[in-house]
Design an enzyme around this catalytic site. Structure first.
Site, mmCIF file in Angstrom:
data_model
loop_
_atom_site.group_PDB
_atom_site.id
_atom_site.type_symbol
_atom_site.label_atom_id
_atom_site.label_comp_id
_atom_site.label_asym_id
_atom_site.label_seq_id
_atom_site.Cartn_x
_atom_site.Cartn_y
_atom_site.Cartn_z
ATOM 1 N N HIS A 242 0.802 -1.235 0.000
ATOM 2 C CA HIS A 242 0.000 0.000 0.000
ATOM 3 C C HIS A 242 0.834 1.286 0.000
ATOM 4 O O HIS A 242 0.777 2.106 -0.915
ATOM 5 C CB HIS A 242 -0.893 0.043 1.248
ATOM 6 C CG HIS A 242 -1.741 -1.164 1.452
ATOM 7 N ND1 HIS A 242 -2.899 -1.388 0.754
ATOM 8 C CD2 HIS A 242 -1.611 -2.218 2.305
ATOM 9 C CE1 HIS A 242 -3.456 -2.524 1.156
ATOM 10 N NE2 HIS A 242 -2.692 -3.047 2.097
HETATM 11 C C1 BDR Z 1 -3.090 0.676 5.319
HETATM 12 O O1 BDR Z 1 -3.298 0.179 6.640
HETATM 13 C C2 BDR Z 1 -2.092 -0.308 7.185
HETATM 14 O O2 BDR Z 1 -2.291 -1.607 7.632
HETATM 15 C C3 BDR Z 1 -1.035 -0.203 6.124
HETATM 16 O O3 BDR Z 1 0.193 0.226 6.673
HETATM 17 C C4 BDR Z 1 -1.590 0.811 5.144
HETATM 18 O O4 BDR Z 1 -1.192 2.117 5.488
HETATM 19 C C5 BDR Z 1 -3.776 -0.224 4.325
HETATM 20 O O5 BDR Z 1 -5.139 -0.298 4.584
#
Ligand code: BDR
Ligand code: CA
Length: 314
Positions: A242
């Site tokens: 992400h």
């Molecule tokens: C986001 O949530 C966190 O678990 C990850 O670091 C990312 O920023 C994805 O939904």
């Protein structure tokens, strides 16, 4: 000239990779500071993990600040089931040498922005938006100094990853997201629609591991751990990476496709709390407040990441 940025994060394996990508790109990005927030794990761990990444990459000179330990007006939700109990499971944890600054991250953000030129600093939040929103709420005079906000959070077509309709970062602090979406500065948003396209497949992780430098090895080790939950959940070949999408967009926007939209966040409903309503087809007259990113050249993204991670071996 390198663009001045602040990364506001809650490491988290994917946050860590975003930091590495920024560390490796000094020609394009002048990383002024890392500010940390509670999210994936508690604040005492996210600030420690950010400093740990500085140590691994030999970037002891980047100032790291700790910010808000709780969302603006709700109880904290964390995500150990995905990131592990340290937040960065997959690598061994140690007490880093990189110091923690004594100033609160929100005080730093306000002080630094007020002293900066107009529209000169880009904020890159990749965790819950608590620090950024608290700074805006406390001192709205910082807004003209923000060039843009490039954030990871939200979803449209992909639905939610923490509830059926909400993505984690937005769900943790929807009130903060509401303040940020309404702040009036240019926003580019990487939601799950795009991050779910950049999968850390076995081949890609093997290419990273083959670079054989400490940062690449740490990345490969973290991604192998990060994989286990998401590959089962999505039955995909590799977990979405992400947070590095934000930095990759700053480095190579041509890899991405986006559209100006209105994005608004649900702050009241019990059922859909934290949902991002993306007006992709402009069916409302709400203002266009976000460059909503929905597409990416995933091979190009990994080529960029691998090329940058290779720099740590030089
Ligand atoms: C986001 O949530 C966190 O678990 C990850 O670091 C990312 O920023 C994805 O939904
Ligand atoms: Ca994150």
């Amino acid at each position: 000239m390198a663009r001045k940025i602040i990364i506001d994060c809650d490491p988290g394996q994917d946050d860590a990779v975003a930091l590495f990508l920024a560390f490796a790109s000094p020609d394009e990005l002048d990383l002024l500071a890392i500010t940390t927030v509670a999210g994936n794990v508690r604040l005492d761990l996210t600030q420690r993990n950010a400093r740990l990444m500085c140590d691994i990459a030999g970037k002891h000179d980047v100032p790291v600040y700790a910010g808000c330990a709780e969302p603006m007006s709700r109880a904290l939700r964390t995500a150990e089931m995905i990131h592990g109990d340290t937040g960065i499971n997959g690598i061994e944890v140690f007490e880093p040498e990189t110091p923690l600054q004594s100033e609160h991250a929100v005080d730093y953000i306000i002080r630094m922005l007020l002293a900066a030129d107009e529209a000169s600093v880009t904020l890159v939040p990749v965790g819950p938006l608590t620090n950024i929103a608290t700074a805006i709420d406390r001192e709205p005079a910082i807004l003209p100094h923000i060039e843009q906000i490039v954030l990871m959070g939200g979803a449209m077509r992909e639905g939610g990853n923490r509830t059926p309709s909400a993505e984690f970062n937005i769900l943790v602090d929807p009130d903060a997201a509401d303040i940020v979406f309404k702040c009036g500065r240019p926003i580019t948003q990487m939601g799950l629609d795009v991050t779910h396209q950049v999968l850390s497949t076995e081949d890609r992780v093997a290419r990273i591991r083959a670079l054989q430098n400490p940062v690449a090895t740490a990345t490969a080790d973290m991604l192998r751990f990060f994989d286990r939950f998401d590959t089962k959940k999505y039955t995909s070949k590799g977990a979405p990476l992400h947070d590095p999408c934000t930095i990759a967009w700053l480095l190579k926007p041509e890899l991405f496709e986006g559209k100006e939209c209105n994005v608004s966040v649900e702050t009241r409903s019990e059922l859909t709390l934290g949902h991002t309503a993306v007006d992709f087809w402009q069916v409302t007259d709400r203002p266009l407040n976000v460059n909503w990113i929905y597409g990416v050249d995933a091979d190009g993204f990994y080529d960029l990441l691998i090329e940058r991670l290779d720099r740590f071996g030089a």
